[in-house]
Enzyme design. Sequence first.
Site, short mmCIF file in Angstrom:
data_model
loop_
_atom_site.label_atom_id
_atom_site.label_comp_id
_atom_site.label_asym_id
_atom_site.label_seq_id
_atom_site.Cartn_x
_atom_site.Cartn_y
_atom_site.Cartn_z
N ASN A 11 0.89 -1.00 -0.03
CA ASN A 11 0.13 0.08 -0.08
C ASN A 11 0.82 1.24 -0.08
OD1 ASN A 11 -2.82 1.13 2.09
ND2 ASN A 11 -2.47 1.28 0.09
N ASN A 85 -6.42 10.27 -1.14
CA ASN A 85 -6.69 9.10 -2.02
C ASN A 85 -6.12 9.30 -3.60
OD1 ASN A 85 -7.77 7.31 -0.01
ND2 ASN A 85 -9.68 8.39 -0.53
N CYS A 94 -5.74 6.35 7.47
CA CYS A 94 -5.05 5.29 6.85
C CYS A 94 -3.97 4.62 7.81
CB CYS A 94 -4.51 5.68 5.50
SG CYS A 94 -3.66 4.44 4.74
N GLY A 95 -4.17 3.52 8.12
CA GLY A 95 -3.40 2.82 9.01
C GLY A 95 -1.98 2.32 8.58
N ASN A 96 -1.75 2.19 7.21
CA ASN A 96 -0.61 1.92 6.55
C ASN A 96 0.21 3.11 6.23
OD1 ASN A 96 -0.59 -1.12 6.14
ND2 ASN A 96 -2.03 -0.91 4.32
N ASN A 170 -12.81 5.43 9.51
CA ASN A 170 -13.29 5.45 8.20
C ASN A 170 -14.19 4.19 8.09
OD1 ASN A 170 -11.54 3.61 8.30
ND2 ASN A 170 -10.25 4.21 6.61
N HIS A 172 -15.96 0.49 7.07
CA HIS A 172 -15.56 -0.95 6.40
C HIS A 172 -17.01 -1.69 6.28
CE1 HIS A 172 -11.08 0.30 6.40
NE2 HIS A 172 -11.56 0.89 7.26
N ASN A 203 -15.33 1.21 2.43
CA ASN A 203 -14.21 0.28 1.94
C ASN A 203 -14.87 -1.03 2.10
OD1 ASN A 203 -11.71 1.99 1.95
ND2 ASN A 203 -12.43 2.70 3.99
N GLU A 221 -10.38 -0.59 -1.78
CA GLU A 221 -10.46 0.66 -0.97
C GLU A 221 -11.17 1.78 -1.71
OE1 GLU A 221 -7.38 1.92 1.50
OE2 GLU A 221 -5.93 0.37 0.85
N CYS A 230 -4.53 -2.85 3.59
CA CYS A 230 -5.16 -1.79 4.03
C CYS A 230 -5.06 -2.05 5.55
CB CYS A 230 -6.76 -1.84 3.68
SG CYS A 230 -7.63 -0.59 4.34
N GLY A 231 -4.56 -1.17 6.51
CA GLY A 231 -4.39 -1.19 7.75
C GLY A 231 -5.50 -1.20 8.44
N THR A 232 -6.52 0.01 8.16
CA THR A 232 -7.68 0.23 8.89
C THR A 232 -8.73 -1.11 8.51
OG1 THR A 232 -8.62 1.69 6.99
CG2 THR A 232 -7.64 2.53 9.08
N GLY A 233 -8.68 -1.57 7.19
CA GLY A 233 -9.53 -2.52 6.90
C GLY A 233 -8.99 -4.15 7.53
#
Length: 288
Positions: A11, A85, A94-96, A170, A172, A203, A221, A230-233
């Site tokens: 990512n 984005n 965004c976690g990543n 965000n 999901h 997402n 995403e 995807c970190g948050t995912g």
Amino acid sequence: MKFSKWTGLGNDFVLLEPGQTPDFGKGFTENVIRLCDRRFGIGADGVVIVTPMDGEGCLVIDKAGVGPASKAVANGIDFEMRIFNADGSEAAMCGNATRCVAKFIVSRGLAKSSDTKEFHLHTKSGLVKPALLEDGRVCVNMGEPRNFLGSIKLTADSYDFTAETVSMGNPHAVIFVDDIEKIQLEKWGSILEVDKQFPDRCNIEFAQVVAPTQIRMRVWERGCGVTMACGTGSCATLVAAQRTGRVGAEADIVLDGGTLHIKHEEDGPVLMTGPAQEVFKGEIVMRG
């Protein structure tokens, strides 16, 4: 414009180097799209802007001159992180990117002390706290999962799904499947992202529990399409699996680009641990 390219399990992001102050006015969205274009630009899933904060809760531009920060920013915040984005839209979280930002801060000497390895970052969805570990990975306190829409029904291309919805700042929608190799991610993801139940888009994660502490997940995403991680995912997937009795407090989330370790104790924050890496530095001429 000087930049560096970073990746968190594939990512990937363009980070503006310290001292680069973008114009958020007319043409900004087009420039983000251009930077992220993999044939005519640098190529990335998003553009990230990191701005130091002073002790009074104000943005510091290039360590000189002070500008007002968002009213949501309070004292004690170290940096503000804005994420855009590939389609030019602004992401709330965004976690990543957060893991990449933590390493960026240390490598550029932006921290108040060279010994500082943990930071408080302000984002559109609130506070996140990344910390560099001795093994080179980054552990991010992502905060507590938030209520969204609960368990919902979705349909794509005549296929019916049950999705567990989770907000990590965000939105999901996590869909558990028996065989992840059979999903049509690009086709179904593009349809489900804009389902009428998601007025701000969503997402979409497809996940298969392969062991009590391992989940295979693939993601579409919003604003980016299919990404390698995807970190948050990943955080949302673990929480959704917990809520449905599929896993316990922690698990490895195996993504197309590698593995993240996610931990969530009851009524506590979600902790995400994984790698981040600088790929290269460069300079690009921006259109006026």
